[in-house]
Design a protein around this motif. Structure first.
Motif, PDB file in Angstrom:
ATOM      1  N   ILE A  46       6.252   2.151  -1.050  1.00 13.05           N
ATOM      2  CA  ILE A  46       5.303   2.280  -2.159  1.00 13.05           C
ATOM      3  C   ILE A  46       4.550   0.970  -2.363  1.00 13.05           C
ATOM      4  O   ILE A  46       3.352   0.961  -2.653  1.00 13.05           O
ATOM      5  CB  ILE A  46       6.041   2.718  -3.439  1.00 13.05           C
ATOM      6  CG1 ILE A  46       6.608   4.127  -3.265  1.00 13.05           C
ATOM      7  CG2 ILE A  46       5.124   2.679  -4.648  1.00 13.05           C
ATOM      8  CD1 ILE A  46       7.507   4.572  -4.388  1.00 13.05           C
ATOM      9  N   LEU A  50       0.505   0.341  -2.348  1.00  9.62           N
ATOM     10  CA  LEU A  50      -0.181  -0.193  -3.534  1.00  9.62           C
ATOM     11  C   LEU A  50      -0.816  -1.561  -3.284  1.00  9.62           C
ATOM     12  O   LEU A  50      -1.565  -2.044  -4.128  1.00  9.62           O
ATOM     13  CB  LEU A  50       0.795  -0.300  -4.704  1.00  9.62           C
ATOM     14  CG  LEU A  50       1.266   0.997  -5.343  1.00  9.62           C
ATOM     15  CD1 LEU A  50       2.320   0.704  -6.396  1.00  9.62           C
ATOM     16  CD2 LEU A  50       0.106   1.746  -5.956  1.00  9.62           C
ATOM     17  N   ALA A  61       5.003  -2.960  -9.630  1.00  5.22           N
ATOM     18  CA  ALA A  61       4.560  -1.582  -9.838  1.00  5.22           C
ATOM     19  C   ALA A  61       5.364  -0.614  -8.979  1.00  5.22           C
ATOM     20  O   ALA A  61       5.711   0.478  -9.431  1.00  5.22           O
ATOM     21  CB  ALA A  61       3.071  -1.464  -9.527  1.00  5.22           C
ATOM     22  N   ALA A  62       5.688  -1.004  -7.757  1.00  2.00           N
ATOM     23  CA  ALA A  62       6.491  -0.140  -6.889  1.00  2.00           C
ATOM     24  C   ALA A  62       7.905   0.013  -7.427  1.00  2.00           C
ATOM     25  O   ALA A  62       8.477   1.107  -7.388  1.00  2.00           O
ATOM     26  CB  ALA A  62       6.523  -0.712  -5.476  1.00  2.00           C
ATOM     27  N   GLN A  65       7.675   2.264 -10.500  1.00  2.00           N
ATOM     28  CA  GLN A  65       7.406   3.639 -10.097  1.00  2.00           C
ATOM     29  C   GLN A  65       8.654   4.292  -9.508  1.00  2.00           C
ATOM     30  O   GLN A  65       8.951   5.448  -9.809  1.00  2.00           O
ATOM     31  CB  GLN A  65       6.271   3.678  -9.078  1.00  2.00           C
ATOM     32  CG  GLN A  65       5.846   5.070  -8.711  1.00  2.00           C
ATOM     33  CD  GLN A  65       4.646   5.068  -7.804  1.00  2.00           C
ATOM     34  OE1 GLN A  65       4.141   4.015  -7.419  1.00  2.00           O
ATOM     35  NE2 GLN A  65       4.176   6.237  -7.440  1.00  2.00           N
ATOM     36  N   THR A  66       9.406   3.564  -8.715  1.00  5.80           N
ATOM     37  CA  THR A  66      10.642   4.101  -8.166  1.00  5.80           C
ATOM     38  C   THR A  66      11.668   4.316  -9.266  1.00  5.80           C
ATOM     39  O   THR A  66      12.413   5.302  -9.242  1.00  5.80           O
ATOM     40  CB  THR A  66      11.208   3.150  -7.098  1.00  5.80           C
ATOM     41  OG1 THR A  66      10.191   2.898  -6.123  1.00  5.80           O
ATOM     42  CG2 THR A  66      12.407   3.745  -6.407  1.00  5.80           C
ATOM     43  N   LEU A  69      10.485   7.510 -11.315  1.00  7.25           N
ATOM     44  CA  LEU A  69      10.401   8.775 -10.586  1.00  7.25           C
ATOM     45  C   LEU A  69      11.637   9.046  -9.741  1.00  7.25           C
ATOM     46  O   LEU A  69      11.559   9.736  -8.732  1.00  7.25           O
ATOM     47  CB  LEU A  69       9.141   8.784  -9.705  1.00  7.25           C
ATOM     48  CG  LEU A  69       7.827   8.708 -10.454  1.00  7.25           C
ATOM     49  CD1 LEU A  69       6.665   8.660  -9.481  1.00  7.25           C
ATOM     50  CD2 LEU A  69       7.671   9.863 -11.398  1.00  7.25           C
ATOM     51  N   ILE A  79       6.926  10.195  -1.962  1.00  5.76           N
ATOM     52  CA  ILE A  79       5.748  10.188  -2.813  1.00  5.76           C
ATOM     53  C   ILE A  79       4.524   9.974  -1.926  1.00  5.76           C
ATOM     54  O   ILE A  79       4.476   9.035  -1.133  1.00  5.76           O
ATOM     55  CB  ILE A  79       5.841   9.101  -3.875  1.00  5.76           C
ATOM     56  CG1 ILE A  79       7.010   9.395  -4.802  1.00  5.76           C
ATOM     57  CG2 ILE A  79       4.557   8.995  -4.664  1.00  5.76           C
ATOM     58  CD1 ILE A  79       7.267   8.309  -5.806  1.00  5.76           C
TER      59      ILE A  79
END
Length: 82
Positions: A46, A50, A61-62, A65-66, A69, A79
């Motif tokens: 991710i 990004l 951010a990765a 996000q992980t 989610l 993803i």
């Protein structure tokens, strides 16, 4: 069915609902943090996706996000970063 009607007919304040949501968010986030820590390959994938859009904070951010989610990642789906 009458038990559900009795439970759902009780009056609940907004503060109590917010408190319940916060208490339920604690285990969700803890599981997500553990999942992101042990699934470093997904975080890296991710992050590379990004990197072009968010060069300064792609790693954070990765990870976030992980963490958020993790139920989708638990099912084994990747993803899509198209």
């Amino acid at each position: 069915m009458t038990v559900w009607r009795r439970v759902l007919s009780r009056r609940v304040s907004v503060e109590a609902m917010i408190e319940l949501a916060m208490w339920l968010a604690i285990p969700y986030l803890l599981i997500g943090l553990v999942w992101a820590f042990f699934d470093a390959e997904q975080v890296r994938a991710i992050e590379t996706a990004l990197q072009t859009r968010l060069p300064a904070g792609a790693d954070i951010a990765a990870f976030v996000q992980t963490t958020l989610l993790w139920p989708l990642l638990l099912l084994g789906t990747d993803i899509c970063m198209a």
